[in-house]
Design a protein around this motif. Sequence first.
Motif, mmCIF file in Angstrom:
data_model
loop_
_atom_site.group_PDB
_atom_site.id
_atom_site.type_symbol
_atom_site.label_atom_id
_atom_site.label_comp_id
_atom_site.label_asym_id
_atom_site.label_seq_id
_atom_site.Cartn_x
_atom_site.Cartn_y
_atom_site.Cartn_z
ATOM 1 N N THR A 11 36.156 -22.378 -33.001
ATOM 2 C CA THR A 11 36.641 -21.715 -31.839
ATOM 3 C C THR A 11 38.107 -21.422 -31.833
ATOM 4 O O THR A 11 38.432 -20.469 -31.202
ATOM 5 C CB THR A 11 35.991 -22.545 -30.443
ATOM 6 N N VAL A 175 38.378 -28.760 -26.646
ATOM 7 C CA VAL A 175 38.544 -29.554 -25.773
ATOM 8 C C VAL A 175 39.936 -30.152 -25.769
ATOM 9 O O VAL A 175 40.433 -30.198 -27.052
ATOM 10 C CB VAL A 175 37.471 -30.507 -25.429
ATOM 11 N N ILE A 178 39.258 -36.367 -26.722
ATOM 12 C CA ILE A 178 38.102 -37.273 -26.629
ATOM 13 C C ILE A 178 37.868 -37.876 -25.515
ATOM 14 O O ILE A 178 38.579 -38.417 -24.831
ATOM 15 C CB ILE A 178 38.224 -38.328 -27.715
ATOM 16 N N THR A 181 32.275 -38.707 -22.556
ATOM 17 C CA THR A 181 30.993 -38.097 -23.048
ATOM 18 C C THR A 181 31.162 -36.529 -23.160
ATOM 19 O O THR A 181 32.320 -36.229 -23.030
ATOM 20 C CB THR A 181 29.649 -38.496 -22.406
ATOM 21 N N ASP A 182 30.313 -35.697 -23.722
ATOM 22 C CA ASP A 182 30.432 -34.430 -24.002
ATOM 23 C C ASP A 182 30.889 -33.699 -22.695
ATOM 24 O O ASP A 182 30.078 -33.685 -21.575
ATOM 25 C CB ASP A 182 29.331 -34.001 -24.724
HETATM 26 P P1 ADP Z 1 35.492 -27.515 -33.830
HETATM 27 O O1 ADP Z 1 34.977 -26.316 -34.114
HETATM 28 O O2 ADP Z 1 36.812 -27.208 -33.066
HETATM 29 O O3 ADP Z 1 35.477 -28.382 -34.834
HETATM 30 P P2 ADP Z 1 33.312 -28.848 -32.396
HETATM 31 O O4 ADP Z 1 32.317 -28.180 -31.796
HETATM 32 O O5 ADP Z 1 32.950 -29.377 -33.783
HETATM 33 O O6 ADP Z 1 34.772 -28.035 -32.588
HETATM 34 O O7 ADP Z 1 33.672 -30.269 -31.635
HETATM 35 C C1 ADP Z 1 34.231 -29.887 -30.394
HETATM 36 C C2 ADP Z 1 33.118 -30.149 -29.314
HETATM 37 O O8 ADP Z 1 32.586 -31.370 -28.999
HETATM 38 C C3 ADP Z 1 33.486 -29.960 -27.744
HETATM 39 O O9 ADP Z 1 33.552 -28.614 -27.333
HETATM 40 C C4 ADP Z 1 32.401 -30.701 -27.034
HETATM 41 O O10 ADP Z 1 31.342 -29.987 -26.432
HETATM 42 C C5 ADP Z 1 31.870 -31.605 -28.178
HETATM 43 N N1 ADP Z 1 31.910 -33.230 -27.896
HETATM 44 C C6 ADP Z 1 30.952 -33.916 -27.903
HETATM 45 N N2 ADP Z 1 30.868 -35.081 -27.503
HETATM 46 C C7 ADP Z 1 32.346 -35.129 -27.052
HETATM 47 C C8 ADP Z 1 33.208 -36.254 -26.525
HETATM 48 N N3 ADP Z 1 33.002 -37.235 -26.388
HETATM 49 N N4 ADP Z 1 34.572 -35.725 -26.375
HETATM 50 C C9 ADP Z 1 34.981 -34.343 -26.536
HETATM 51 N N5 ADP Z 1 34.276 -33.392 -27.087
HETATM 52 C C10 ADP Z 1 32.914 -33.879 -27.373
#
Ligand code: ADP
Length: 405
Positions: A11, A175, A178, A181-182
């Motif tokens: 993103t 985001v 960390i 949770t999501d």
């Molecule tokens: P990127 O493309 O930057 O690698 P990802 O989609 O692989 O991004 O990872 C980021 C996403 O991870 C966030 O948008 C979020 O929805 C998801 N996510 C799941 N669990 C968590 C968590 N515990 N903390 C933060 N983000 C999380």
Amino acid sequence: MARIVMKFGGTSVADLDRIRNVAARVKREVDAGHEVAVVVSAMAGVTNQLVAWCQSLSPLHDAREYDAVVATGEQVTAGLTAIALQELGVEARSWQGWQIPLLTDGAHGKARIDRIEGAELIRRMQAGQVPVVAGFQGIGPDHRVTTLGRGGSDTSAVALAAALHAERCDIYTDVDGIYTTDPRIVAKARKLDRIAYEEMLELASVGAKVLQTRSVELAMKERVRVQVLSSFADTPGSLVVDEDEIVEKAAVAGIAYSREEAKLTVRRVPDRPGIAAAIFGPLAAAGINVDMIVQNIGADGLTDMTFTLPRADLPRARKVLDGVRAGIGFAELLADADVAKISVVGVGMRSHAGVANTMFRTLAEKGINIQVISTSEIKVSVLIGAEYTELAVRALHTAYGLDAA
Ligand code: ADP
Ligand code: ASP
Ligand code: MG
């Protein structure tokens, strides 16, 4: 002055404006006097599209050709990011995996990094150039392009940080850190300033996509300081650190879910010694990772064996088991892809009792049936119907006292 690796996810490089934003961020660090190496993912959605094309042509496609296709997304963004940097007056050069080289094993589609030749990149960084590395890809022993598994750019970045002896590996995403949770499914998720390697490792391995599991494994082994932060805001991120750097250890640090698994039941197999080996041996040989397993009580000398596996491996698993069916002698295979695995994770579980019980009670109160359970020292996982995913995660988040104030 420090040497840092900056990784930008899909993103963050989703279009040209965002790539310009990435270039501006990189320039800021360069202007501050740092040596910077950049790792980029493919533009958001591109890898999914590439994977879907391979699957449409052939569900059992050749893994080498899959890699030839899916590695292309990162090649595009590496080149574009280098151009955007040059446009800002920053000397930059793109690098594909084979050019570095980033050497992997031959497990196409989920290759592991063996070694990265860092010398040339270090020389260039010292001379003021910014290497922009295509994440997710490397080169295998067969001299063909390999990819590192979905989300693999995180692992490229951490491995590169280790090879370049970087002080930090900053993972920029959509985001700002960390969370417990999501944050996309639980509005009350809380951002963690710090999380232990082991907790992040376990959370990643059970579905928290924010970091690829192997990247955490590698960071822990190579002592790489990983920070997760937003590429769109200037707020501080979350650090992945040693357990002893965390003062207060809650029983549950975080909750993760995965909808990417499927449940397979081998119906009416002979209940005799060696039956598990006869089923799981051929699956392992085919490179299929089985996760949760239950063997139901047998009757008439027959039993049912239920287990979970990555949903994407379901067609291959069926083929493998159909191939050994005559030798094993089971009645049928039942597949269910409509499942979700919910896991609660925390190093505090070692000293807090009752974590699993809270989970079972909370799900029971919501009328959610548990199909399979598995536990480890710092994790409890349950398999439930996929339609209850959000409900279960939210209820558990509240039950463990994780909701933001
Ligand atoms: P990127 O493309 O930057 O690698 P990802 O989609 O692989 O991004 O990872 C980021 C996403 O991870 C966030 O948008 C979020 O929805 C998801 N996510 C799941 N669990 C968590 C968590 N515990 N903390 C933060 N983000 C999380
Ligand atoms: N582009 C790859 C994927 O979507 C790698 C990554 O984003 O980390 O899985
Ligand atoms: Mg990712």
